[in-house]
Scaffold this motif. Structure first.
Motif, PDB file in Angstrom:
ATOM      1  N   TYR A 108       1.364   0.600  11.007  1.00 50.65           N
ATOM      2  CA  TYR A 108       2.519   0.839  10.130  1.00 50.65           C
ATOM      3  C   TYR A 108       3.689   1.494  10.880  1.00 50.65           C
ATOM      4  O   TYR A 108       4.859   1.230  10.578  1.00 50.65           O
ATOM      5  N   GLY A 109       3.373   2.331  11.847  1.00 48.75           N
ATOM      6  CA  GLY A 109       4.421   3.035  12.578  1.00 48.75           C
ATOM      7  C   GLY A 109       5.202   2.149  13.524  1.00 48.75           C
ATOM      8  O   GLY A 109       6.251   2.556  14.021  1.00 48.75           O
ATOM      9  N   SER A 110       4.703   0.947  13.793  1.00 45.65           N
ATOM     10  CA  SER A 110       5.384   0.059  14.741  1.00 45.65           C
ATOM     11  C   SER A 110       5.869  -1.235  14.080  1.00 45.65           C
ATOM     12  O   SER A 110       6.072  -2.242  14.754  1.00 45.65           O
ATOM     13  N   ILE A 111       6.042  -1.221  12.776  1.00 46.51           N
ATOM     14  CA  ILE A 111       6.491  -2.416  12.059  1.00 46.51           C
ATOM     15  C   ILE A 111       7.938  -2.751  12.429  1.00 46.51           C
ATOM     16  O   ILE A 111       8.790  -1.865  12.546  1.00 46.51           O
ATOM     17  N   ASP A 112       8.194  -4.028  12.617  1.00 47.98           N
ATOM     18  CA  ASP A 112       9.564  -4.518  12.805  1.00 47.98           C
ATOM     19  C   ASP A 112      10.176  -4.661  11.412  1.00 47.98           C
ATOM     20  O   ASP A 112       9.832  -5.585  10.659  1.00 47.98           O
ATOM     21  N   TRP A 113      11.082  -3.764  11.054  1.00 50.62           N
ATOM     22  CA  TRP A 113      11.651  -3.736   9.709  1.00 50.62           C
ATOM     23  C   TRP A 113      12.821  -4.714   9.544  1.00 50.62           C
ATOM     24  O   TRP A 113      13.412  -4.795   8.464  1.00 50.62           O
ATOM     25  N   ASN A 114      13.103  -5.453  10.578  1.00 54.61           N
ATOM     26  CA  ASN A 114      14.172  -6.453  10.490  1.00 54.61           C
ATOM     27  C   ASN A 114      13.668  -7.793  11.049  1.00 54.61           C
ATOM     28  O   ASN A 114      14.177  -8.312  12.031  1.00 54.61           O
ATOM     29  N   PRO A 115      12.640  -8.361  10.385  1.00 60.29           N
ATOM     30  CA  PRO A 115      12.053  -9.607  10.905  1.00 60.29           C
ATOM     31  C   PRO A 115      13.016 -10.772  10.748  1.00 60.29           C
ATOM     32  O   PRO A 115      13.890 -10.776   9.860  1.00 60.29           O
ATOM     33  N   ARG A 116      12.858 -11.738  11.620  1.00 61.71           N
ATOM     34  CA  ARG A 116      13.762 -12.885  11.619  1.00 61.71           C
ATOM     35  C   ARG A 116      13.316 -13.936  10.596  1.00 61.71           C
ATOM     36  O   ARG A 116      12.176 -13.946  10.138  1.00 61.71           O
ATOM     37  N   ILE A 117      14.228 -14.819  10.266  1.00 60.72           N
ATOM     38  CA  ILE A 117      13.904 -15.977   9.429  1.00 60.72           C
ATOM     39  C   ILE A 117      13.160 -16.989  10.293  1.00 60.72           C
ATOM     40  O   ILE A 117      13.595 -17.310  11.402  1.00 60.72           O
ATOM     41  N   LEU A 118      12.042 -17.461   9.798  1.00 61.16           N
ATOM     42  CA  LEU A 118      11.240 -18.414  10.567  1.00 61.16           C
ATOM     43  C   LEU A 118      11.656 -19.850  10.268  1.00 61.16           C
ATOM     44  O   LEU A 118      11.982 -20.188   9.126  1.00 61.16           O
ATOM     45  N   ASP A 119      11.624 -20.669  11.278  1.00 60.29           N
ATOM     46  CA  ASP A 119      11.848 -22.107  11.115  1.00 60.29           C
ATOM     47  C   ASP A 119      10.497 -22.799  11.289  1.00 60.29           C
ATOM     48  O   ASP A 119       9.982 -22.915  12.407  1.00 60.29           O
ATOM     49  N   ILE A 120       9.900 -23.231  10.183  1.00 56.97           N
ATOM     50  CA  ILE A 120       8.589 -23.891  10.267  1.00 56.97           C
ATOM     51  C   ILE A 120       8.679 -25.338   9.758  1.00 56.97           C
ATOM     52  O   ILE A 120       7.679 -25.896   9.279  1.00 56.97           O
ATOM     53  N   GLU A 121       9.852 -25.938   9.858  1.00 58.38           N
ATOM     54  CA  GLU A 121      10.033 -27.294   9.343  1.00 58.38           C
ATOM     55  C   GLU A 121       9.134 -28.303  10.050  1.00 58.38           C
ATOM     56  O   GLU A 121       8.620 -29.239   9.419  1.00 58.38           O
ATOM     57  N   PRO A 170       0.827  -1.221   0.000  1.00 61.25           N
ATOM     58  CA  PRO A 170       0.000   0.000   0.000  1.00 61.25           C
ATOM     59  C   PRO A 170       0.858   1.266   0.000  1.00 61.25           C
ATOM     60  O   PRO A 170       1.905   1.327   0.648  1.00 61.25           O
ATOM     61  N   THR A 171       0.421   2.296  -0.713  1.00 60.56           N
ATOM     62  CA  THR A 171       1.186   3.554  -0.801  1.00 60.56           C
ATOM     63  C   THR A 171       1.323   4.219   0.561  1.00 60.56           C
ATOM     64  O   THR A 171       2.314   4.920   0.819  1.00 60.56           O
ATOM     65  N   ASP A 172       0.341   4.013   1.453  1.00 62.74           N
ATOM     66  CA  ASP A 172       0.399   4.635   2.785  1.00 62.74           C
ATOM     67  C   ASP A 172       1.603   4.144   3.591  1.00 62.74           C
ATOM     68  O   ASP A 172       1.995   4.767   4.578  1.00 62.74           O
ATOM     69  N   LEU A 173       2.173   3.027   3.180  1.00 62.12           N
ATOM     70  CA  LEU A 173       3.308   2.455   3.912  1.00 62.12           C
ATOM     71  C   LEU A 173       4.590   3.245   3.661  1.00 62.12           C
ATOM     72  O   LEU A 173       5.500   3.248   4.506  1.00 62.12           O
ATOM     73  N   LEU A 174       4.657   3.925   2.527  1.00 61.49           N
ATOM     74  CA  LEU A 174       5.901   4.531   2.063  1.00 61.49           C
ATOM     75  C   LEU A 174       6.536   5.468   3.092  1.00 61.49           C
ATOM     76  O   LEU A 174       7.738   5.405   3.355  1.00 61.49           O
ATOM     77  N   LYS A 175       5.731   6.309   3.711  1.00 62.65           N
ATOM     78  CA  LYS A 175       6.272   7.297   4.649  1.00 62.65           C
ATOM     79  C   LYS A 175       6.815   6.670   5.932  1.00 62.65           C
ATOM     80  O   LYS A 175       7.535   7.323   6.701  1.00 62.65           O
ATOM     81  N   HIS A 176       6.462   5.434   6.180  1.00 62.91           N
ATOM     82  CA  HIS A 176       6.929   4.750   7.391  1.00 62.91           C
ATOM     83  C   HIS A 176       8.191   3.925   7.144  1.00 62.91           C
ATOM     84  O   HIS A 176       8.817   3.463   8.097  1.00 62.91           O
ATOM     85  N   MET A 177       8.553   3.734   5.891  1.00 64.96           N
ATOM     86  CA  MET A 177       9.683   2.860   5.582  1.00 64.96           C
ATOM     87  C   MET A 177      11.022   3.551   5.824  1.00 64.96           C
ATOM     88  O   MET A 177      11.199   4.714   5.428  1.00 64.96           O
ATOM     89  N   PRO A 178      11.976   2.864   6.446  1.00 68.46           N
ATOM     90  CA  PRO A 178      13.316   3.440   6.660  1.00 68.46           C
ATOM     91  C   PRO A 178      14.020   3.722   5.330  1.00 68.46           C
ATOM     92  O   PRO A 178      13.874   2.967   4.356  1.00 68.46           O
ATOM     93  N   SER A 179      14.790   4.784   5.290  1.00 68.82           N
ATOM     94  CA  SER A 179      15.515   5.153   4.071  1.00 68.82           C
ATOM     95  C   SER A 179      16.487   4.067   3.648  1.00 68.82           C
ATOM     96  O   SER A 179      16.742   3.860   2.449  1.00 68.82           O
ATOM     97  N   SER A 180      17.031   3.341   4.624  1.00 74.10           N
ATOM     98  CA  SER A 180      17.996   2.288   4.311  1.00 74.10           C
ATOM     99  C   SER A 180      17.364   1.179   3.465  1.00 74.10           C
ATOM    100  O   SER A 180      18.053   0.537   2.658  1.00 74.10           O
ATOM    101  N   LEU A 181      16.083   0.967   3.656  1.00 74.27           N
ATOM    102  CA  LEU A 181      15.380  -0.027   2.845  1.00 74.27           C
ATOM    103  C   LEU A 181      14.962   0.555   1.502  1.00 74.27           C
ATOM    104  O   LEU A 181      15.052  -0.114   0.465  1.00 74.27           O
TER     105      LEU A 181
END
Length: 430
Positions: free
Chosen positions: A250-263, A154-165
């Protein structure tokens, strides 16, 4: 026996001469194919079909592993369905044919919770399976993936995204529009393969609103941020693994989510799916073997069998009573066969009149006549039709000496001791 899966869509132009293709649907097809291969089924026994082909199919019996599909009642009766991810897309299920079909299948795996609740409300045995794409194997790549993909976010997400991403982000879409010329299956498959292969090899993070990108990426071990403007019904299963971020979050998103193990979860899902497929295969195979055992019979009568008990009697009646004859008749034993017999006589013999409906145990009205006991009926000058097996011997006793026009027994007469005695006496007197 072969195993079918849906591997293509029947694309048609809308009124605007535009076709919208969502490539996410195709990853489900691949996931089913991958499941069948993981079970040790070779390609010679796997067939891909479109929904249109499933409806028109008239070949040998096959088993369909059905995911993300509804309108199962339209599928050919030659196809045995294993429903692993039924999806009615949140619409109410009010088609009686569809309800009957679902009930006949016994167990229905539903892709999401809303589908499960719909079927349970209809009294159908259902459970949640999630999307089959989460069973895809974990990725194995030689280089370290380092790319960030934003796919239909969604376009509304753009303003919340870190510049590094944002600096490294690659924007993609899963929706493609075709005008004038329909895409070929090969064109779509090539596009699906190219785009998902790119994610598989290069993605270190996926930011998307697409269910069928989030699910396979979770399975591959790619971190996913799932964002939506609204909480869509068909997502009511994936929140087992990751959060679904809505605008107020959107303001509280974890921008560095972990890799999930769902084996472990994959093993549970794959084991169950394989079990359901094997169970259906064994059920159909055993049923066909049993059917074959009795359908190929050495001593089958040359002229075949009567399909109904009364039909055997019909031929005897027609050979003894002319259709123009005017007569009275009595039906003894008011059963389902009595109804069939009455219809036959009423249709073939326009000058026949039913005098009595005889039944020793039932008190009811049978086509305008109240039933009477055998002792109360007048049998003289009438044809008597004895239907129940248990009434035959009693009828022989009561009708002895009566001047009936004829006696017909629906069931065969069985030999009695009196019959043997009479036969032996007759032979001595010969």
């Amino acid at each position: 026996m072969k195993f079918a899966y849906i591997n293509k869509k029947d694309w048609k132009f809308s009124h605007s001469n535009t076709v919208r293709v969502n490539i996410g649907e195709y990853i489900q097809f691949y996931a089913v194919y991958n499941l069948l291969k993981s079970m040790g089924i070779d390609d010679d026994h796997i067939v891909g079909m479109s929904v249109d082909e499933l409806e028109k199919y008239d070949g040998e019996e096959i088993i369909l592993v059905a995911v993300n599909i509804s309108n199962l009642y339209r599928i050919s009766p030659k196809i045995h369905i294993v429903c692993l991810a039924y999806n009615n897309f949140g619409y109410s299920i009010d088609n009686l044919k569809e309800i009957n079909k679902l009930q006949s299948l016994g167990e229905i795996g539903c892709r999401d919770e809303i589908g499960y609740l719909q079927l349970k409300e209809l009294g159908i045995n259902a459970y949640i399976t999630g999307c089959i794409t989460v069973t895809l194997p974990e990725r194995n790549v030689s280089s370290v993936p380092n790319k960030v993909y934003i796919v239909d976010a969604p376009t509304d997400l753009l303003k919340h995204m870190p510049s590094s991403l944002l600096d490294k982000a690659i924007v993609k879409t899963h929706e493609y529009y075709f005008e004038d010329n329909l895409p070929t299956d090969e064109e779509i498959e090539r596009k699906v393969c190219e785009q998902y292969s790119e994610y598989y090899k290069n993605a270190r993070l996926i930011i998307t609103s697409r269910l069928h990108l989030a699910a396979p990426c979770i399975a591959w071990g790619i971190p996913v941020i799932l964002v939506r403007k609204t909480p869509f019904l068909t997502f009511s299963w994936i929140d087992k693994y990751i959060p679904i971020y809505l605008p107020e979050q959107y303001g509280s998103i974890d921008w560095n989510p972990r890799i999930l193990d769902i084996e472990n979860e994959k093993k549970v899902i794959i084991t169950h799916c394989a079990y359901q497929i094997i169970k259906k295969y064994e059920e159909v195979t055993n049923q066909n073997m049993l059917h074959l055992l009795y359908s190929e019979r050495k001593y089958r009568p040359q002229n075949g069998y009567y399909t109904k008990l009364v039909q055997g009697l019909e031929d005897r009646i027609l050979s003894k009573i002319d259709v123009t004859e005017e007569f009275d008749y009595i039906i003894w034993g008011i059963t389902e066969n009595a109804e069939e017999l009455w219809k036959f006589i009423n249709y073939k013999y326009r000058h026949a009149r039913m005098r009595y409906a005889v039944d020793k145990y039932k008190k009811l009205n049978f086509h305008g006549l109240e039933t009477v006991t055998p002792e109360s009926a007048m049998f003289n000058d009438a044809y008597v039709f004895v239907i129940p097996t248990g009434a035959v011997q009693e009828a022989r006793t009561i009708l002895t000496g009566k001047k009936c026009k004829g006696i017909f027994c629906v069931t065969e007469l069985f030999i009695t001791e009196e019959d043997i005695k009479e036969q032996l006496e007759n032979r001595l007197n010969m």
